[in-house]
Design a protein around this motif. Structure first.
Motif, PDB file in Angstrom:
ATOM      1  N   SER A 228       0.809  -1.218   0.000  1.00 17.96           N
ATOM      2  CA  SER A 228       0.000   0.000   0.000  1.00 17.96           C
ATOM      3  C   SER A 228       0.837   1.260   0.000  1.00 17.96           C
ATOM      4  O   SER A 228       0.326   2.350  -0.274  1.00 17.96           O
ATOM      5  N   GLY A 229       2.108   1.134   0.332  1.00 16.10           N
ATOM      6  CA  GLY A 229       2.961   2.304   0.408  1.00 16.10           C
ATOM      7  C   GLY A 229       2.807   3.096   1.683  1.00 16.10           C
ATOM      8  O   GLY A 229       3.345   4.196   1.807  1.00 16.10           O
ATOM      9  N   HIS A 230       2.069   2.565   2.635  1.00  7.88           N
ATOM     10  CA  HIS A 230       1.892   3.262   3.906  1.00  7.88           C
ATOM     11  C   HIS A 230       3.153   3.155   4.749  1.00  7.88           C
ATOM     12  O   HIS A 230       3.900   2.178   4.670  1.00  7.88           O
ATOM     13  N   GLY A 231       3.361   4.159   5.567  1.00  3.98           N
ATOM     14  CA  GLY A 231       4.428   4.121   6.547  1.00  3.98           C
ATOM     15  C   GLY A 231       3.851   3.957   7.934  1.00  3.98           C
ATOM     16  O   GLY A 231       2.805   4.535   8.257  1.00  3.98           O
ATOM     17  N   SER A 242       9.660   8.661  19.546  1.00  2.00           N
ATOM     18  CA  SER A 242       8.811   8.395  18.396  1.00  2.00           C
ATOM     19  C   SER A 242       9.618   7.631  17.355  1.00  2.00           C
ATOM     20  O   SER A 242      10.808   7.913  17.154  1.00  2.00           O
ATOM     21  N   TYR A 243       8.964   6.661  16.686  1.00  2.00           N
ATOM     22  CA  TYR A 243       9.661   5.808  15.730  1.00  2.00           C
ATOM     23  C   TYR A 243       8.869   5.706  14.429  1.00  2.00           C
ATOM     24  O   TYR A 243       7.639   5.686  14.429  1.00  2.00           O
ATOM     25  N   TRP A 244       9.624   5.628  13.299  1.00  2.88           N
ATOM     26  CA  TRP A 244       9.062   5.380  11.985  1.00  2.88           C
ATOM     27  C   TRP A 244       9.649   4.095  11.419  1.00  2.88           C
ATOM     28  O   TRP A 244      10.775   3.711  11.773  1.00  2.88           O
ATOM     29  N   ASP A 245       8.896   3.463  10.502  1.00  2.00           N
ATOM     30  CA  ASP A 245       9.498   2.384   9.736  1.00  2.00           C
ATOM     31  C   ASP A 245      10.106   2.975   8.459  1.00  2.00           C
ATOM     32  O   ASP A 245      10.049   4.186   8.206  1.00  2.00           O
ATOM     33  N   GLU A 246      10.709   2.119   7.643  1.00  2.00           N
ATOM     34  CA  GLU A 246      11.404   2.601   6.447  1.00  2.00           C
ATOM     35  C   GLU A 246      10.454   3.313   5.502  1.00  2.00           C
ATOM     36  O   GLU A 246      10.815   4.318   4.879  1.00  2.00           O
ATOM     37  N   ALA A 247       9.245   2.793   5.344  1.00  2.00           N
ATOM     38  CA  ALA A 247       8.291   3.406   4.424  1.00  2.00           C
ATOM     39  C   ALA A 247       7.930   4.826   4.848  1.00  2.00           C
ATOM     40  O   ALA A 247       7.724   5.700   4.003  1.00  2.00           O
ATOM     41  N   ALA A 248       7.847   5.081   6.155  1.00  2.00           N
ATOM     42  CA  ALA A 248       7.533   6.425   6.634  1.00  2.00           C
ATOM     43  C   ALA A 248       8.661   7.394   6.300  1.00  2.00           C
ATOM     44  O   ALA A 248       8.412   8.544   5.904  1.00  2.00           O
ATOM     45  N   PHE A 249       9.901   6.956   6.459  1.00  2.00           N
ATOM     46  CA  PHE A 249      11.029   7.821   6.090  1.00  2.00           C
ATOM     47  C   PHE A 249      11.019   8.114   4.596  1.00  2.00           C
ATOM     48  O   PHE A 249      11.302   9.244   4.167  1.00  2.00           O
ATOM     49  N   ARG A 250      10.701   7.096   3.774  1.00  2.00           N
ATOM     50  CA  ARG A 250      10.641   7.318   2.333  1.00  2.00           C
ATOM     51  C   ARG A 250       9.530   8.305   1.991  1.00  2.00           C
ATOM     52  O   ARG A 250       9.685   9.166   1.122  1.00  2.00           O
ATOM     53  N   ARG A 254      13.216  11.416   3.578  1.00  5.02           N
ATOM     54  CA  ARG A 254      14.336  11.546   4.502  1.00  5.02           C
ATOM     55  C   ARG A 254      15.094  10.236   4.591  1.00  5.02           C
ATOM     56  O   ARG A 254      14.510   9.159   4.424  1.00  5.02           O
ATOM     57  N   PRO A 255      16.398  10.318   4.862  1.00 10.65           N
ATOM     58  CA  PRO A 255      17.161   9.082   5.045  1.00 10.65           C
ATOM     59  C   PRO A 255      16.688   8.341   6.295  1.00 10.65           C
ATOM     60  O   PRO A 255      16.298   8.962   7.295  1.00 10.65           O
ATOM     61  N   VAL A 256      16.720   7.028   6.220  1.00 10.04           N
ATOM     62  CA  VAL A 256      16.265   6.214   7.350  1.00 10.04           C
ATOM     63  C   VAL A 256      17.244   6.357   8.506  1.00 10.04           C
ATOM     64  O   VAL A 256      18.454   6.152   8.341  1.00 10.04           O
ATOM     65  N   ALA A 257      16.726   6.717   9.676  1.00 11.13           N
ATOM     66  CA  ALA A 257      17.569   6.808  10.873  1.00 11.13           C
ATOM     67  C   ALA A 257      17.971   5.410  11.313  1.00 11.13           C
ATOM     68  O   ALA A 257      17.149   4.486  11.277  1.00 11.13           O
ATOM     69  N   PRO A 258      19.224   5.221  11.737  1.00  6.26           N
ATOM     70  CA  PRO A 258      19.673   3.877  12.129  1.00  6.26           C
ATOM     71  C   PRO A 258      18.820   3.255  13.222  1.00  6.26           C
ATOM     72  O   PRO A 258      18.562   2.053  13.210  1.00  6.26           O
TER      73      PRO A 258
END
Length: 761
Positions: A228-231, A242-250, A254-258
């Motif tokens: 679905s392309g959801h983050g 607060s945390y994001w997954d890779e899709a949210a960063f995309r 923004r670059p994915v935080a380690p």
């Protein structure tokens, strides 16, 4: 204790305060994963936090059993995951016999087994002991294991099924709504953690056996989210992380935080939309549950992307927001959303949301809770420190309601800004930091200090810190100034209530025994909790008496009403009954005389009362009851039974009416519980069901304590804490609570006599 197919959760590190049982978080004393007995405090909030750090299905189940509420017994619990073929596959379990693994290792979601029903109905599915005997061929699954009810919880994330969690409970017949809320929160936490693990971990480590025995593909729920392309995001409202997954960063470009840590809200939300987002977030935090917000997200390079944030605010057992989880999705064509009112209207909406949250707060603690739970996240603040003026000094009040690993940050922020905070009460205008010049080490990137003024006098000050630099525009300064005025009035009102309630409660406590006497042959423990609603002090009392001939007297009573008159009448009745008892009158005669005494007082109030005597030498009990709940006997075989004592009318209702005298026996090793109805009475539950639920909990405790340990001073204190835990975790307590425990010991050295009394606010 263990899930059968994988390694269990590692036992939590021992809490240094665990040696002192807490009424709010009683020690857990059942076996841990390694078979040892632990005494770490447990709570639903702690359980949810630990679940969010688990690394496997087995660890999730182990954490629920080790850290969840004590009425989750563990025996007969299981965790199912949806495999690639859509079947429910048993992945971890505890206390299930081999035949159950064979018969119910794979469950068809279209069938009528409890796991399938829960997933299909999308709600908890409850089974009583009778149902467990009917639905399963082996009646031992539901009998003789400490399990008296089973609940199956659907684990669903974004309408996609992840699995089912089945838990055995120490409930008889029904499960109260508040306990179902706790169970649903635990189930949701497990679901979100499993979905996160399935989405992020190496797929090879998470394959489930397919129905044909082959390897399953990645679970459908994760594939659907990815396609679905959801983050996905989650926010810990206790720590502020607060945390994001890779899709949210995309999605944000923004670059994915380690470590997956998401940027602050102010960095990703368009400045014109930020007030709308803050206002909507404040409403969601105050109400809990699901929400949806539309706004423009700032991507690197200055481009703004319309997005929709769909999430759910998760509450703990006290109704406080502790976590947000949800999805971010790009909106191809911008729909009319909350940002249409304009910044000025949005700030007004935010202020109204904060005003509503503060208007519901009655005590100072509730005001500070509203600030930390609603205002802090809505403002996007890192921390909030409240100081109140007390005899010319500023004293902090908010630290007690701020938790998590960042607990020390408000104190550090206050220390760094001590001069500004001390100067705040002498000023009438707020102070705002300017984003220029170097900051001291450890200082917040930005801050605001708000003088709190109510009725023309200084009430205190409020320090709000931010993790990123910001410029406070004219509209922002107006918003914070208005918030300061509302907060000051709320705190002033709450302080007045707290003062009046404290004085009334202290008056009542002064009429109760400070300690229980050390009496030969028995151990005892008592608790008293005042009401938390309005000025509802009451007339509950208890007493433990030395009587002629070595006998012991136990008294517990409850005067009708919740006001100063009830407390005054209680004091007179306690003194009168004590005098009749020590003069040698038996319980029936003492109650009859006390009833006449109450009728002669200038009051329309009546009272319920239980008075019994015990001969420690042979265990003879003589008792009389005036409209009061009967006492409960806990036998050496871990049975909890109400004593069938005949009763008479409440005191003062029919003066001169004789009371029947009953004779019973308390065997060596047995325990007696006397209580007032506030211990079990609940507006959301039938009274008899509440009593049966308490009896089930007592039996569970007795089995866990084991023979020979039930009457130890520590065990008796722990039982008193467990009994009051259910009361202290309610959002409100409309009635005061008193209880008295008495255990007959074979021989108890004087050094081991316990006679403690605890009072809680």
């Amino acid at each position: 204790m263990r899930p059968a197919e994988s390694s269990a959760a590692e036992p939590a590190a021992a809490d240094p305060s665990a040696d002192e049982p807490s009424a709010a978080e009683p020690p857990a004393d059942r076996p841990s994963a390694d078979g040892t007995i632990r005494t770490t405090p447990r709570s639903a909030m702690r359980c949810v936090r630990l679940l969010l750090g688990c690394g496997s299905a087995a660890e999730l189940l182990g954490t629920v059993l080790d850290e969840g509420p004590g009425w989750i017994t563990g025996e007969g619990s299981a965790l199912y995951l949806v495999d690639a073929g859509g079947m429910l596959r048993l992945t971890a379990s505890h206390g299930l016999p081999d035949w159950a693994h064979e018969r119910y290792g794979v469950v068809d979601p279209a069938g009528d087994l409890p796991a399938a029903m829960a997933l299909r109905l999308r709600r908890p599915y409850l089974m009583s002991p009778e149902h467990t005997g009917v639905d399963y061929p082996n009646r031992n699954v539901g009998m003789g294991t400490g399990m008296v009810a089973v609940v199956t919880l659907p684990m669903v994330v974004d309408e996609q099924p992840v699995g089912v969690l089945a838990l055995a409970l120490a409930h008889r017949g029904t499960v109260p709504r508040r306990d179902l809320d706790v169970l649903e929160t635990i189930g949701d936490a497990c679901a979100h953690r499993l979905a996160h693990l399935l989405d992020h971990a190496d797929v090879r480590t998470l394959r489930l056996p397919a129905p044909d025995g082959g390897a399953a593909a990645h679970p459908l729920v994760s594939l659907a989210v990815r396609a679905s392309g959801h983050g996905a995001f989650e926010r810990d409202l206790v720590t502020g992380e607060s945390y994001w997954d890779e899709a949210a960063f995309r999605l944000a470009g923004r670059p994915v935080a380690p470590d997956g840590e998401a940027p602050e809200l102010e960095r990703v939300v368009h400045p014109e939309d930020l007030p709308d987002v803050q206002a909507a977030l404040a409403e969601a935090l105050a109400a809990g549950g699901r929400y949806r917000i539309g706004y423009r997200m700032l991507r690197r390079g200055g481009r703004a992307t319309p997005v929709e944030e769909s999430g759910e605010v998760m509450l703990d057992v006290h109704g406080r927001p502790v976590r947000i989880a949800g999805l971010l999705s790009e909106v191809r064509r911008r729909e009319p959303g909350p940002a249409t009112a304009g910044p000025a209207g949005a700030r007004t909406a935010l202020l109204l949301s904060l005003t509503r949250a503060l208007s519901r707060a009655v005590t100072v603690r509730e005001v500070t809770t509203a600030v930390t739970d609603v205002a802090r996240p809505a403002f996007g603040a890192e921390s909030v420190v409240l100081d109140l003026v007390d005899e010319g000094r500023l004293l902090p009040v908010s630290h007690t309601v701020y938790g998590g690993p960042r607990r020390a940050e408000p104190t550090r922020s206050a220390d760094l800004s001590e001069g500004v905070m001390q100067d705040a009460p002498t000023r009438s205008a707020p102070l705002f930091s300017q984003p220029t010049g170097p900051k001291p080490d450890g200082a917040p990137a930005a801050w605001a200090v708000l003088p709190l003024v109510a009725s023309g006098r200084q009430v205190g000050s409020c320090l709000i810190t931010f993790a990123t630099e910001r410029a406070f525009g004219r509209e922002d300064r107006t918003l914070y100034s208005a918030f300061a005025g509302i907060l000051a009035q709320s705190l002033e009102r709450a302080r007045l209530f707290d003062t009046q309630h404290h004085r009334a409660s202290e008056l009542q406590r002064a009429m109760l025994p400070r300690t229980l006497p050390a009496l030969p042959g028995i151990a005892s423990a008592a608790r008293y909790l005042p009401s938390t609603e309005g000025m509802q002090i009451g007339g509950d009392w208890y007493d433990l008496l030395r009587l002629p001939g070595g006998r012991i007297g136990l008294v517990i009573g409850d005067v009708q009403g919740h006001n100063a008159e009830a407390t005054a009448v209680m004091g007179q009745l306690r003194s009168g009954l004590r005098a009749y008892a020590t003069d040698g009158h038996d319980p029936a005669a003492a109650l009859e005389r006390t009833s006449r005494l109450l009728a002669e007082l200038d009051t329309d109030l009546f009272a319920t009362c239980l008075y019994l005597t015990l001969d420690p030498a042979d265990g003879t009990l003589t008792a009389a009851r005036a409209g009061h709940p009967p006492p409960v006997r806990i036998t050496g075989d871990a049975e909890a039974l109400e004593l069938a004592l005949p009763g008479g009318p409440p005191l003062g209702v029919e003066p001169g009416q004789p009371y029947p005298l009953a004779v019973e026996r308390l065997e060596v090793g047995e325990t007696l519980l006397a209580y007032t109805d506030g211990l079990v009475e609940d507006r959301e539950e039938d009274y008899d069901e509440s009593v049966h639920r308490m009896l089930g909990g007592l039996e569970l405790w007795a089995r866990q304590a084991g023979p020979g340990r039930i009457g130890s001073p520590a065990a008796l204190e722990r039982l008193a804490d467990l009994l009051t835990l259910n009361v202290t975790e309610r959002r409100s307590r409309p009635d005061d609570v008193a209880l008295l425990l008495l255990h007959r010991a074979p021989s108890l050295p004087d050094s081991l006599h316990t006679g403690s009394t605890h009072s809680g606010a």
